[in-house]
Design a protein around this motif. Structure first.
Motif, PDB file in Angstrom:
ATOM      1  N   ALA A 243     -31.989  -7.692   2.564  1.00 44.93           N
ATOM      2  CA  ALA A 243     -33.115  -8.449   3.105  1.00 44.93           C
ATOM      3  C   ALA A 243     -33.712  -7.797   4.352  1.00 44.93           C
ATOM      4  O   ALA A 243     -34.748  -8.242   4.853  1.00 44.93           O
ATOM      5  N   ASP A 244     -33.072  -6.746   4.860  1.00 44.72           N
ATOM      6  CA  ASP A 244     -33.550  -6.082   6.066  1.00 44.72           C
ATOM      7  C   ASP A 244     -34.668  -5.108   5.704  1.00 44.72           C
ATOM      8  O   ASP A 244     -34.441  -3.908   5.493  1.00 44.72           O
ATOM      9  N   GLU A 245     -35.866  -5.634   5.632  1.00 44.92           N
ATOM     10  CA  GLU A 245     -37.009  -4.845   5.180  1.00 44.92           C
ATOM     11  C   GLU A 245     -37.349  -3.710   6.148  1.00 44.92           C
ATOM     12  O   GLU A 245     -37.762  -2.624   5.736  1.00 44.92           O
ATOM     13  N   LEU A 246     -37.188  -3.951   7.454  1.00 46.24           N
ATOM     14  CA  LEU A 246     -37.505  -2.911   8.433  1.00 46.24           C
ATOM     15  C   LEU A 246     -36.567  -1.729   8.285  1.00 46.24           C
ATOM     16  O   LEU A 246     -37.007  -0.562   8.315  1.00 46.24           O
ATOM     17  N   ALA A 247     -35.244  -1.994   8.107  1.00 49.65           N
ATOM     18  CA  ALA A 247     -34.274  -0.912   7.933  1.00 49.65           C
ATOM     19  C   ALA A 247     -34.554  -0.147   6.647  1.00 49.65           C
ATOM     20  O   ALA A 247     -34.451   1.087   6.609  1.00 49.65           O
TER      21      ALA A 247
END
Length: 329
Positions: A243-247
């Motif tokens: 769910a960590d879209e930025l990473a």
């Protein structure tokens, strides 16, 4: 802590011989320096001490037993470089450089750069060793040995090989296994371990003979089919948190830019180098060293030698060696 080159009264605490660094800072020397000359030119001729810590309680102060601040002795109002315990052993800059002289042999190396990061939390000296690593044709890497000493209470004394690819000045990083990086903690056995490291360094120095063969092996592997994508996916794995879209975006950009440098990076279009695993590894190195243009220029030095960039390049080299073995079978 974000390390930057120390600048006092408009002068950077750094010296260099030869090519001007990317940041254009520091005192340029006209000839190779001895360690004593490097210490003076890089404004490293100061010492540190452990100062007692005090806790204010109302109008009173009481000593915090067993804890100290590491401070420079040349400052009227010193800034704590780190907080340490009673067992922490200081290593003065001059002591570290003398030890380095004994390792590389006086007159056997050329001191290229030396300097201070932060307010003195970390200092370094970089020596060019005789000889070179020839991969294929005009693709050559020079042999460097990097010493860093810390006064921050957290980092160790480090000694590591840092080959630099002549064609593009990429800093190539060896994997962190097989003793290729010497790390010595600032504890009660500091001096004893430094002597032991000096004895064992001959074994590590011999690694350069094998490194040339490893580089040449990477240059024999063609990145056909899905090999490049597979290599980059192992060097830059997706985050565990889906769910960590930025990473995830950062990983995708790192893979994309590394592929771009693989295809168009300096030196990667040389005959016998184009399209190889060696070019892929150097594409990652060039991305780390030059691709992150938003990074402060003086912070970049800390990143590529000691920080996340160093660890990424170490992983890239480890994965490349494993892939070369796999694809050769």
């Amino acid at each position: 802590m974000a390390h930057e080159l120390l600048i006092k009264n408009g002068n950077a605490a750094m010296m260099y011989f030869g090519e001007t660094p990317w940041h254009g800072l520091g005192e340029k020397l006209d000839k190779p320096a001895t360690s004593a000359e490097a210490i003076k030119a890089a404004k490293l001729d100061w010492e540190v001490r452990k100062a007692p810590l005090y806790l204010k309680s109302g109008a009173r102060y009481r000593v915090v037993n067993g804890n100290f601040a590491v401070v420079r002795t040349d400052e009227r109002e010193p800034i704590p470089l780190g907080i340490v315990g009673a067992s922490y052993q200081l290593l003065q800059n001059r002591e570290a450089f003398i030890w380095f002289d004994e390792i590389v042999g006086q007159g056997a190396a050329i001191y290229h750069t030396a300097g201070v990061l932060g307010n003195g939390e970390r200092v370094w000296i970089l020596a060019k060793l005789p000889g070179e690593i020839r991969v294929k044709g005009d693709d050559v890497s020079e042999k460097f040995l990097l010493l860093s000493n810390s006064h921050d209470g957290e980092s160790s004394v480090q000694l590591k090989f840092t080959p630099i690819r002549v064609v593009c000045q990429n800093t190539l990083t060896m994997a962190l296994n097989s003793g290729r990086t010497v790390k010595i903690s600032h504890n009660s056995s500091l001096k004893k371990r430094m002597e032991k490291a000096k004895e064992n360094l001959g074994i590590i120095t011999n690694r350069f003979q094998n490194i040339e063969k490893e580089f040449q092996r990477l240059a024999e592997i063609q990145m056909t089919g899905n090999r490049l994508a597979g290599y980059l996916s192992e060097v830059f794995p997706m985050p565990a948190d889906e769910a960590d879209e930025l990473a995830k975006k950062r990983v995708e950009l790192a893979r994309r830019d590394s592929q771009m440098f693989f295809e168009t990076g300096r030196g990667n279009n040389l005959a016998n180098i184009r399209g190889t695993l060696w070019a892929a590894y150097n594409g990652i190195a060039e991305f780390i060293d030059y691709g992150k243009t938003r990074r402060n220029r003086s912070q970049r030095l800390d990143n590529i030698w000691f920080g996340g960039g160093y660890l990424t390049k170490a992983r890239a080299f480890r994965v490349a060696i494993a892939k070369a073995a796999e694809w050769n079978n």
